[in-house]
Design a protein around this motif. Sequence first.
Motif, short mmCIF file in Angstrom:
data_model
loop_
_atom_site.label_atom_id
_atom_site.label_comp_id
_atom_site.label_asym_id
_atom_site.label_seq_id
_atom_site.Cartn_x
_atom_site.Cartn_y
_atom_site.Cartn_z
N TYR A 195 5.22 6.74 5.60
CA TYR A 195 4.84 8.15 5.50
C TYR A 195 5.86 9.05 6.18
O TYR A 195 5.98 10.22 5.86
N PRO A 206 3.28 -1.53 7.47
CA PRO A 206 2.25 -0.62 6.94
C PRO A 206 2.37 0.79 7.49
O PRO A 206 2.63 1.00 8.68
N LEU A 207 2.20 1.77 6.59
CA LEU A 207 2.04 3.20 6.90
C LEU A 207 3.28 3.89 7.44
O LEU A 207 3.38 5.11 7.36
N GLY A 236 2.56 4.36 1.28
CA GLY A 236 2.96 4.69 2.64
C GLY A 236 3.59 3.54 3.40
O GLY A 236 4.10 3.74 4.49
N ASP A 237 3.59 2.33 2.82
CA ASP A 237 4.26 1.20 3.48
C ASP A 237 5.77 1.39 3.45
O ASP A 237 6.32 1.90 2.47
N GLN A 264 0.83 -1.19 0.00
CA GLN A 264 0.00 0.00 0.00
C GLN A 264 0.87 1.26 0.00
O GLN A 264 2.02 1.24 0.44
#
Length: 223
Positions: free
Chosen positions: A191, A187-188, A74-75, A72
């Motif tokens: 960012y 994940p994320l 931002g991973d 995804q």
Amino acid sequence: MTRSTKKDPRDETDTSLIERFRSSDHPAVSLGRDLVWVALVVGGIALLLFLVFGTWPAVVTIESGSMLPEMQIGDLVFVAAPDRFGSLVTAEEGAGIGHTSFGHPGDVIIFRPNGNEQVHPIIHRAIIWIDSDTAASELGLENTDGGIITKGDNNPVIDQVTIHPGLGRIEPVRDEWIIGKAVFRIPLIGYLPLNIWKFAAVVVAIIIIQELIASRRRRSEER
């Protein structure tokens, strides 16, 4: 007869400067000390990642949806050298031996398109190895030594039939263009690197505010 020894004044000066830097309560020195500590921690983490994964950069951030749904935007993806933790496996090879990565056969690689170091690396799946004759006959790519055909899991076509802005037709990926292969993702968290300068500015601002508050508190106590 014993020989007297003299201390080098420079040693005392150096020691004194280091000690003053370590123990000073001056806001500017305290700020410098905190920034040095942050730099050492970040540098230590970077060195550790390099030693474990054998490549640099050892992490990349997903910035597009070409590898959805397994990766995804931002991973944060950890990258290992192509031969680290086993040889690089294409999707064609992976389907035969049961090797999967991020939900599908074959490894996901990070590479410099056409070997150009001035453009952003691409993170896509290695599909199949082809030679120069196959590249010419099936893809119409002349003057190429062959290499790996790549494709984003969420893209309708392989990279080698697309045009990269400023580079032209993307060629099969040669070994020397490969930065590494994706190992796992968080994940994320990516960012943070995407906004690293904003984050760094916030951290520095927090440190400065803390030092100003601590300095005023010390002055109040002294009074």
